[in-house]
Design a protein around this motif. Structure first.
Motif, PDB file in Angstrom:
ATOM      1  N   GLN A  49       0.876  -1.170   0.000  1.00 47.89           N
ATOM      2  CA  GLN A  49       0.000   0.000   0.000  1.00 47.89           C
ATOM      3  C   GLN A  49       0.906   1.210   0.000  1.00 47.89           C
ATOM      4  O   GLN A  49       1.699   1.386   0.925  1.00 47.89           O
ATOM      5  N   ASN A  94      -3.859   3.024  -3.950  1.00 46.05           N
ATOM      6  CA  ASN A  94      -4.001   1.695  -4.544  1.00 46.05           C
ATOM      7  C   ASN A  94      -3.261   0.646  -3.740  1.00 46.05           C
ATOM      8  O   ASN A  94      -2.393   0.957  -2.942  1.00 46.05           O
ATOM      9  N   THR A 149      -4.795  -2.485  -7.887  1.00 42.43           N
ATOM     10  CA  THR A 149      -6.035  -1.737  -8.056  1.00 42.43           C
ATOM     11  C   THR A 149      -5.707  -0.472  -8.840  1.00 42.43           C
ATOM     12  O   THR A 149      -4.542  -0.062  -8.907  1.00 42.43           O
ATOM     13  N   GLU A 150      -6.709   0.145  -9.453  1.00 47.75           N
ATOM     14  CA  GLU A 150      -6.441   1.297 -10.315  1.00 47.75           C
ATOM     15  C   GLU A 150      -7.358   2.473  -9.980  1.00 47.75           C
ATOM     16  O   GLU A 150      -8.137   2.921 -10.807  1.00 47.75           O
ATOM     17  N   CYS A 182      -5.245   8.667  -7.931  1.00 40.61           N
ATOM     18  CA  CYS A 182      -4.564   9.212  -6.748  1.00 40.61           C
ATOM     19  C   CYS A 182      -4.066  10.622  -7.046  1.00 40.61           C
ATOM     20  O   CYS A 182      -4.011  11.036  -8.195  1.00 40.61           O
ATOM     21  N   TRP A 216       0.631   8.861  -6.807  1.00 41.17           N
ATOM     22  CA  TRP A 216       0.630   8.076  -8.044  1.00 41.17           C
ATOM     23  C   TRP A 216       2.063   7.820  -8.513  1.00 41.17           C
ATOM     24  O   TRP A 216       2.414   6.700  -8.880  1.00 41.17           O
ATOM     25  N   GLU A 260       3.637   5.239  -6.224  1.00 39.91           N
ATOM     26  CA  GLU A 260       3.122   3.900  -6.502  1.00 39.91           C
ATOM     27  C   GLU A 260       3.806   3.306  -7.723  1.00 39.91           C
ATOM     28  O   GLU A 260       4.197   2.138  -7.723  1.00 39.91           O
TER      29      GLU A 260
END
Length: 143
Positions: free
Chosen positions: A58, A62, A83-84, A87, A92, A95
């Motif tokens: 995490q 996502n 997951t999409e 953010c 983002w 991630e």
């Protein structure tokens, strides 16, 4: 016997050992991201956890998860499901950086409650959650 195998695998640079589950130093641990590519994570909930043969990640809004193992001093994670959700830009980007790091089979090093994951393009510094806090022996105060 398991301890001897684990020590051999982690200390022998030429070994072709694969470690999973209960025999791994990462088994049943959770790590908080302290830095991602030198920057603090956008979210205080940025975590990496190892339960059984599954890794959960995490970073922002996502979540990633999938199988994992250790092989020749590298963390092999994946394939990872992601997951999409949309953010904020910093989350983002972080991630994407963590996903790229994990896909690149990063080298990892653990000293006390600190872990570094490093590939040719990305680095993450993490702190283990739970248990007593141990500091690396090579700090400015400890020299």
């Amino acid at each position: 016997m398991r301890a001897a195998f684990l020590a051999f695998c982690l200390l022998s640079p030429l070994s072709a050992c694969s470690i999973q589950g209960e025999d791994s130093p990462l088994s049943r641990t959770t790590w908080r991201f302290a830095l991602i590519d030198g920057q603090p994570p956008d979210s205080r909930d940025a975590r990496l956890s190892f339960e059984g043969r599954k890794v959960g990640v995490q970073v922002g809004c996502n979540r990633m998860d999938g199988p994992w193992r250790i092989e020749e001093e590298r963390l092999i994670a994946g394939p990872l499901a992601l997951t999409e959700m949309t953010c904020t830009r910093p989350a983002w980007d972080q991630e994407k950086a963590v996903n790229a790091l994990l896909v690149a089979t990063p080298r990892f090093a653990i000293e006390g409650n600190h872990m570094i994951l490093q590939s040719s393009g990305h680095t993450a510094e993490l702190v283990r959650e739970g248990g007593p806090i141990e500091r690396p022996t090579d700090t400015a105060e400890g020299r």
